[in-house]
Write an enzyme that holds these catalytic residues in place. Structure first.
Site, PDB file in Angstrom:
ATOM      1  N   ALA A  46       0.831  -1.210   0.000  1.00 34.29           N
ATOM      2  CA  ALA A  46       0.000   0.000   0.000  1.00 34.29           C
ATOM      3  C   ALA A  46       0.859   1.250   0.000  1.00 34.29           C
ATOM      4  O   ALA A  46       0.592   2.208  -0.739  1.00 34.29           O
ATOM      5  CB  ALA A  46      -0.929  -0.006   1.217  1.00 34.29           C
ATOM      6  N   TYR A  47       1.899   1.237   0.811  1.00 32.43           N
ATOM      7  CA  TYR A  47       2.766   2.414   0.945  1.00 32.43           C
ATOM      8  C   TYR A  47       3.555   2.662  -0.340  1.00 32.43           C
ATOM      9  O   TYR A  47       3.599   3.782  -0.853  1.00 32.43           O
ATOM     10  CB  TYR A  47       3.713   2.192   2.124  1.00 32.43           C
ATOM     11  CG  TYR A  47       4.605   3.359   2.460  1.00 32.43           C
ATOM     12  CD1 TYR A  47       4.073   4.547   2.935  1.00 32.43           C
ATOM     13  CD2 TYR A  47       5.983   3.266   2.322  1.00 32.43           C
ATOM     14  CE1 TYR A  47       4.889   5.619   3.265  1.00 32.43           C
ATOM     15  CE2 TYR A  47       6.812   4.333   2.644  1.00 32.43           C
ATOM     16  CZ  TYR A  47       6.261   5.502   3.122  1.00 32.43           C
ATOM     17  OH  TYR A  47       7.072   6.557   3.442  1.00 32.43           O
ATOM     18  N   ALA A  48       4.160   1.596  -0.878  1.00 39.09           N
ATOM     19  CA  ALA A  48       4.947   1.747  -2.100  1.00 39.09           C
ATOM     20  C   ALA A  48       4.071   2.175  -3.267  1.00 39.09           C
ATOM     21  O   ALA A  48       4.477   2.994  -4.103  1.00 39.09           O
ATOM     22  CB  ALA A  48       5.674   0.443  -2.427  1.00 39.09           C
TER      23      ALA A  48
END
Length: 256
Positions: free
Chosen positions: A163-165
């Site tokens: 999700a972050y990447a």
């Protein structure tokens, strides 16, 4: 939008450069705020919730002889961000550098990710970057710069960072597009992609063994510091860095 009643102790001169730093109350954002203030910029420190941390950042700048004020606001709220820039212009006369350091992290395998958390990460990291960049594009003065914050995980592809990447990949995708859209304005747009950096957010929940493994991953065999990243941001917002445009700088000690 709320705000703290902090005012600069000395009115800036007409030629003082002015920076807006979102997420500027702690971690990388605080280091960026302090470094830009040391370089002579007046800094508007945006924060989401922690007024005490923002006040500590402003006090640290003042102790160094610099100028800063703190303004609360959600970077994904277009009205709050417009008011943030209004405040910068009212207090200091304009905006010359914008550093979007506000961010949200969620770690989970994709199969198990709470989609509400996915939405929250993307609201801050994608929508927030877009909202701040939109105001920067409208308001930055000639000679100015916008710096977004990505992550080296876009390249390293570590598990649990899906999700972050993904959200930071969107930040990188916007960078050259915005630089090209600002053709003729003498404004640069870049992103800095830190590797593992020893902030409170990064250190939380990790064992000594995990931290040691991460520290040994880059050839320089240590974790980055917020100040390492702040030096790179300061270069990109300086006249000396103004020929760098539309780039993603992976500030990670050689981590691949």
């Amino acid at each position: 939008m709320g705000g703290m009643n902090t005012t600069p102790s000395v009115r800036p001169s007409a030629d003082t450069r002015v920076a807006v730093v979102t997420g500027g109350s702690r971690g990388i954002g605080r280091a960026v705020t302090r470094r830009l203030a040391q370089d002579g910029l007046a800094v508007v420190v945006n924060y989401a919730r922690d007024a005490a941390a923002a006040e500590e950042t402003v006090a640290a700048v003042a102790a160094d002889g610099g100028q800063a004020i703190a303004v609360q606001g959600d970077v994904a709220d277009e009205n709050a961000v417009a008011a943030l820039f209004d405040r910068a212009e009212a207090e200091f006369g304009g905006v010359d550098a914008v550093v979007n350091s506000a961010g949200r992290l969620a770690l989970s395998p994709i199969a198990d990710l709470d989609l509400a958390e996915l939405d929250a990460v993307h609201r801050t990291n994608i929508r927030g970057t877009f909202v701040v960049a939109r105001q920067a594009a409208r308001r930055l003065r000639a000679g100015g710069s916008f710096v977004g914050l990505s992550t080296s995980v876009v390249g390293t592809q570590f598990p649990a960072y899906g999700a972050y990447a993904a959200s930071k990949g969107a930040v990188e995708a916007m960078t050259l597009i915005l630089a090209r859209e600002l053709r003729g304005r003498d404004i640069t747009v870049n992103a800095v992609a830190p590797g593992p950096t020893a902030t409170d957010l990064f250190l939380e929940g990790k064992t000594d063994e995990e931290l040691d493994r991460l520290a040994k991953a880059p050839p320089l065999e240590r974790l980055g510091t917020p100040e390492d990243v702040a030096h790179v941001v300061a270069f990109l917002t300086s006249p000396q860095g103004h020929w760098v445009n539309g780039q993603i700088l992976r500030a990670n000690g050689g981590l691949v």
